[in-house]
Scaffold this motif. Structure first.
Motif, mmCIF file in Angstrom:
data_model
loop_
_atom_site.group_PDB
_atom_site.id
_atom_site.type_symbol
_atom_site.label_atom_id
_atom_site.label_comp_id
_atom_site.label_asym_id
_atom_site.label_seq_id
_atom_site.Cartn_x
_atom_site.Cartn_y
_atom_site.Cartn_z
ATOM 1 N N PHE A 190 17.825 20.856 13.696
ATOM 2 C CA PHE A 190 17.817 20.045 12.484
ATOM 3 C C PHE A 190 17.996 20.931 11.261
ATOM 4 C CE2 PHE A 190 15.781 17.523 15.671
ATOM 5 C CZ PHE A 190 16.156 16.215 15.386
ATOM 6 N N LEU A 191 18.617 20.339 10.229
ATOM 7 C CA LEU A 191 18.862 21.056 8.981
ATOM 8 C C LEU A 191 18.641 20.085 7.832
ATOM 9 C CD1 LEU A 191 19.930 23.740 7.712
ATOM 10 C CD2 LEU A 191 22.222 22.725 7.833
ATOM 11 N N ARG A 192 17.832 20.510 6.860
ATOM 12 C CA ARG A 192 17.593 19.711 5.660
ATOM 13 C C ARG A 192 18.507 20.190 4.553
ATOM 14 N NH1 ARG A 192 14.666 15.065 5.849
ATOM 15 N NH2 ARG A 192 14.098 15.409 3.679
ATOM 16 N N ILE A 193 19.211 19.235 3.910
ATOM 17 C CA ILE A 193 20.158 19.560 2.849
ATOM 18 C C ILE A 193 19.939 18.586 1.703
ATOM 19 C CG2 ILE A 193 22.582 19.875 2.227
ATOM 20 C CD1 ILE A 193 23.125 19.969 5.308
ATOM 21 N N ASP A 194 19.401 19.067 0.595
ATOM 22 C CA ASP A 194 19.221 18.227 -0.598
ATOM 23 C C ASP A 194 18.524 16.912 -0.279
ATOM 24 O OD1 ASP A 194 20.519 20.159 -2.142
ATOM 25 O OD2 ASP A 194 22.480 19.269 -1.794
ATOM 26 N N GLY A 195 17.477 16.958 0.529
ATOM 27 C CA GLY A 195 16.708 15.772 0.849
ATOM 28 C C GLY A 195 17.223 14.964 2.018
ATOM 29 N N SER A 196 18.368 15.345 2.583
ATOM 30 C CA SER A 196 18.920 14.661 3.749
ATOM 31 C C SER A 196 18.688 15.501 4.995
ATOM 32 C CB SER A 196 20.432 14.431 3.585
ATOM 33 O OG SER A 196 20.704 13.543 2.535
ATOM 34 N N GLU A 197 18.553 14.819 6.127
ATOM 35 C CA GLU A 197 18.417 15.507 7.397
ATOM 36 C C GLU A 197 19.653 15.261 8.237
ATOM 37 O OE1 GLU A 197 14.728 15.493 10.144
ATOM 38 O OE2 GLU A 197 16.117 14.022 11.022
ATOM 39 N N ILE A 198 20.249 16.354 8.722
ATOM 40 C CA ILE A 198 21.276 16.252 9.741
ATOM 41 C C ILE A 198 20.772 17.004 10.968
ATOM 42 C CG2 ILE A 198 23.101 16.108 8.013
ATOM 43 C CD1 ILE A 198 23.919 18.979 8.852
ATOM 44 N N SER A 199 21.403 16.750 12.103
ATOM 45 C CA SER A 199 21.096 17.540 13.290
ATOM 46 C C SER A 199 22.406 17.989 13.912
ATOM 47 C CB SER A 199 20.237 16.769 14.284
ATOM 48 O OG SER A 199 20.945 15.705 14.872
ATOM 49 N N TYR A 200 22.305 18.920 14.852
ATOM 50 C CA TYR A 200 23.525 19.461 15.437
ATOM 51 C C TYR A 200 23.221 20.150 16.752
ATOM 52 C CZ TYR A 200 21.791 23.938 13.626
ATOM 53 O OH TYR A 200 21.018 25.040 13.367
ATOM 54 N N THR A 201 24.248 20.264 17.564
ATOM 55 C CA THR A 201 24.223 21.152 18.720
ATOM 56 C C THR A 201 25.315 22.185 18.514
ATOM 57 O OG1 THR A 201 25.747 19.755 19.981
ATOM 58 C CG2 THR A 201 23.385 19.338 20.266
ATOM 59 N N ASP A 202 25.085 23.379 18.996
ATOM 60 C CA ASP A 202 26.019 24.492 18.811
ATOM 61 C C ASP A 202 26.127 25.231 20.136
ATOM 62 O OD1 ASP A 202 27.465 26.737 18.086
ATOM 63 O OD2 ASP A 202 26.030 27.447 16.589
ATOM 64 N N GLY A 204 17.401 9.620 13.169
ATOM 65 C CA GLY A 204 16.085 9.025 13.373
ATOM 66 C C GLY A 204 15.206 9.133 12.150
ATOM 67 N N THR A 205 15.604 9.936 11.170
ATOM 68 C CA THR A 205 14.901 10.060 9.897
ATOM 69 C C THR A 205 15.699 9.310 8.837
ATOM 70 O OG1 THR A 205 13.972 12.214 10.451
ATOM 71 C CG2 THR A 205 14.138 11.678 8.113
ATOM 72 N N PRO A 206 15.074 8.446 8.045
ATOM 73 C CA PRO A 206 15.824 7.707 7.024
ATOM 74 C C PRO A 206 16.556 8.648 6.079
ATOM 75 C CG PRO A 206 13.637 6.774 7.298
ATOM 76 C CD PRO A 206 13.649 8.051 8.080
ATOM 77 N N ALA A 207 17.768 8.267 5.715
ATOM 78 C CA ALA A 207 18.560 9.042 4.763
ATOM 79 C C ALA A 207 18.270 8.559 3.348
ATOM 80 C CB ALA A 207 20.045 8.891 5.074
ATOM 81 N N PRO A 208 18.419 9.432 2.361
ATOM 82 C CA PRO A 208 18.284 8.975 0.973
ATOM 83 C C PRO A 208 19.276 7.863 0.675
ATOM 84 C CG PRO A 208 18.357 11.384 1.083
ATOM 85 C CD PRO A 208 18.720 10.872 2.453
ATOM 86 N N ALA A 209 18.877 6.935 -0.168
ATOM 87 C CA ALA A 209 19.768 5.832 -0.527
ATOM 88 C C ALA A 209 20.946 6.354 -1.338
ATOM 89 C CB ALA A 209 19.004 4.773 -1.318
ATOM 90 N N GLY A 210 22.079 5.712 -1.157
ATOM 91 C CA GLY A 210 23.221 5.972 -2.013
ATOM 92 C C GLY A 210 24.059 7.187 -1.673
ATOM 93 N N LEU A 211 23.932 7.726 -0.456
ATOM 94 C CA LEU A 211 24.778 8.858 -0.091
ATOM 95 C C LEU A 211 26.246 8.440 -0.108
ATOM 96 C CD1 LEU A 211 22.899 10.507 2.926
ATOM 97 C CD2 LEU A 211 23.031 11.345 0.571
ATOM 98 N N THR A 212 27.086 9.297 -0.668
ATOM 99 C CA THR A 212 28.520 9.040 -0.730
ATOM 100 C C THR A 212 29.230 9.781 0.402
ATOM 101 O OG1 THR A 212 28.991 10.944 -2.133
ATOM 102 C CG2 THR A 212 28.351 8.882 -3.244
ATOM 103 N N ILE A 213 30.494 9.460 0.585
ATOM 104 C CA ILE A 213 31.295 10.215 1.547
ATOM 105 C C ILE A 213 31.352 11.683 1.129
ATOM 106 C CG2 ILE A 213 33.587 10.482 2.577
ATOM 107 C CD1 ILE A 213 31.939 8.024 3.540
ATOM 108 N N GLY A 214 31.410 11.940 -0.165
ATOM 109 C CA GLY A 214 31.371 13.311 -0.645
ATOM 110 C C GLY A 214 30.075 14.013 -0.289
#
Length: 275
Positions: free
Chosen positions: A4-16, A60-70
């Motif tokens: 998992f990685l937190r970026i500006d209040g958002s959580e993403i996850s990944y496999t590498d 599984g973690t709520p995302a901040p409201a209003g995220l754009t494609i950018g």
């Protein structure tokens, strides 16, 4: 297991997968964070460093409201930098291609090759002559799904959306590729799609002027059995993006990341000259 990685209040996850191969970033479509789980596991991609991103709103973690494609493109850029994995071949499917487009617009130095798999039937991308039928069919399905979301019926919302986009065989294809538990998880996590992702897709813009600024090699991928509006969308983009080429998954439809991951992997290895 995902990291998992937190970026500006958002959580993403990944496999590498790691290794010394060229990085290949996978950006999934709407409805499930596991569109590319079967592809990431194919032995045909063992020569690559395969990075499968799970976007904000799908972990599984709520995302901040209003995220754009950018914003989502910025998350992908941050992940590539975090992993020291740029420039990367970038493969995205359906709605995920808008994020890949924006990543190439905003961070061209991070993208080695742009592989766009059946971009979504949005007004900004589709052939104008298809817009009325798209609105009458897909638009109606999405509207019904958003209504079901407002009533709190996420399974119905998920079914309406996936049937509208992929056809009634979607559940069998997903279940055979992922197992019933991950399909249920996708249903449980689909609220973000209807409350935030669809509005963000509607607000995203794509113009011929923007297309002309794309610098990495662009490959447009389609399934031979997909409905004609997808083929016309691909043909339109091929005329707008300088130097773009087109590739086809024989017998595939919009579900081919689930139904034909090995065919997609072989296509990638043939198209990306540097594994």
């Amino acid at each position: 297991m995902n990291d998992f990685l937190r970026i500006d209040g958002s959580e993403i996850s990944y496999t590498d997968s790691g290794g010394d191969g060229a990085p290949l970033l996978l950006i999934h479509a709407a409805g499930s964070g596991d569109w590319f789980t079967p592809l990431a596991a194919t032995p045909e991609l063992y020569g690559y460093r395969v990075i499968r991103m799970v976007r904000a709103g799908y972990t599984g973690t709520p995302a901040p409201a209003g995220l754009t494609i950018g914003d989502h493109a910025g998350h992908a850029a941050a992940l590539l930098r975090h992993l020291d994995a740029a420039p990367a071949h970038v493969l995205a499917h359906s709605s995920g291609t808008t994020i890949a487009f924006q990543l190439a617009f905003d961070h061209p130095e991070l993208v080695r090759t742009l592989l766009l798999s059946e971009p979504p039937l949005l007004e900004a991308l589709a052939d104008p002559k298809d817009l009325d039928v798209i609105g009458a069919t897909l638009g109606a399905a999405i509207g019904a799904a958003m209504g079901a979301t407002a009533r709190g019926d996420l399974p119905a919302a998920f079914d309406l959306f996936m049937t509208g986009v992929c056809g009634p065989a979607y559940r069998q294809a997903m279940t055979e590729a992922l197992g019933a538990d991950l399909v249920s998880q996708a249903e449980d996590r689909c609220r973000y799609l209807f409350t935030d992702e669809i509005p963000a897709l509607g607000a995203w813009t794509f113009t011929p002027e923007a297309a002309a600024r794309l610098h990495p090699p662009v490959i447009l991928i389609q399934g031979s059995a997909s409905p004609p509006p997808f083929h016309r969308l691909i043909a339109r983009l091929a005329t707008l993006i300088p130097g773009a080429t087109t590739a086809t998954i024989a017998g595939g439809d919009h579900l081919y990341p689930f139904t034909a991951p090995k065919d997609l992997a072989k296509l990638i290895t043939n198209l990306c000259a540097t594994p």
